[in-house]
Design a protein around this motif. Structure first.
Motif, PDB file in Angstrom:
ATOM      1  N   ASP A 122       1.632 -29.773 -30.729  1.00 46.96           N
ATOM      2  CA  ASP A 122       1.200 -30.220 -29.404  1.00 46.96           C
ATOM      3  C   ASP A 122       2.226 -29.930 -28.306  1.00 46.96           C
ATOM      4  O   ASP A 122       2.156 -30.495 -27.228  1.00 46.96           O
ATOM      5  N   ARG A 127       0.961 -24.852 -28.752  1.00 46.90           N
ATOM      6  CA  ARG A 127      -0.345 -24.617 -28.125  1.00 46.90           C
ATOM      7  C   ARG A 127      -0.547 -23.140 -27.834  1.00 46.90           C
ATOM      8  O   ARG A 127      -1.642 -22.606 -28.020  1.00 46.90           O
ATOM      9  N   ASN A 172      -3.401 -21.015 -29.284  1.00 46.74           N
ATOM     10  CA  ASN A 172      -4.351 -20.958 -28.169  1.00 46.74           C
ATOM     11  C   ASN A 172      -5.129 -22.270 -28.023  1.00 46.74           C
ATOM     12  O   ASN A 172      -6.367 -22.280 -28.044  1.00 46.74           O
ATOM     13  N   THR A 226      -5.812 -26.136 -26.094  1.00 47.22           N
ATOM     14  CA  THR A 226      -5.683 -26.958 -24.898  1.00 47.22           C
ATOM     15  C   THR A 226      -4.815 -28.170 -25.261  1.00 47.22           C
ATOM     16  O   THR A 226      -4.759 -28.567 -26.429  1.00 47.22           O
ATOM     17  N   GLU A 230      -5.428 -31.223 -24.745  1.00 48.52           N
ATOM     18  CA  GLU A 230      -6.300 -32.284 -25.273  1.00 48.52           C
ATOM     19  C   GLU A 230      -6.642 -32.037 -26.749  1.00 48.52           C
ATOM     20  O   GLU A 230      -6.594 -32.955 -27.563  1.00 48.52           O
TER      21      GLU A 230
END
Length: 117
Positions: free
Chosen positions: A26, A31, A35, A37, A39
């Motif tokens: 995270d 990320r 790839n 997001t 969230e």
């Protein structure tokens, strides 16, 4: 000699994948690698850590095979086959990039080990 070097390389790739999935998932670096997001990375962090643990077992198996030397032939073949199959599944279900990061190195190492290089 070449085969063992390639097995070690595959083990290192998987050790790095463990780090990405269990520690960096995270973060911006994690990320970007997958790839994701922010969230989705946050929501799937526990699942990614579990996935990282499985990749750790693959790396550990390859290292074990190397540790055994000539007696580790079957161990190396087994774990390289596991890596290759997991990579094929990942490439089919997640993305083609996995084919080149995971499957191709495992198959090349498997060929080298099988041929006794």
């Amino acid at each position: 000699m070449i085969g063992n070097f390639l097995v070690g390389l595959v083990a290192l790739i998987h050790a790095y994948i463990v780090y990405l999935e269990m520690v960096l998932w995270d973060t911006p670096r994690g990320r970007k690698a997958f790839n994701l997001t922010p969230e989705f990375a946050n929501a799937s962090k526990v699942l990614a850590a579990n996935q990282g643990l499985y990749n750790g077992f693959l790396a550990a198996g390859l290292i074990w095979g190397l540790y055994l030397g000539a007696d580790g032939f079957q161990v190396k073949v087994f774990f390289l086959l596991c890596v290759a199959v997991a990579g094929l599944y990942g490439a089919a279900t997640v993305g083609r990039k996995i084919l080149f990061i995971q499957t191709v190195p495992a198959v090349v190492a498997l060929i080298a080990v099988w041929l006794g290089w």
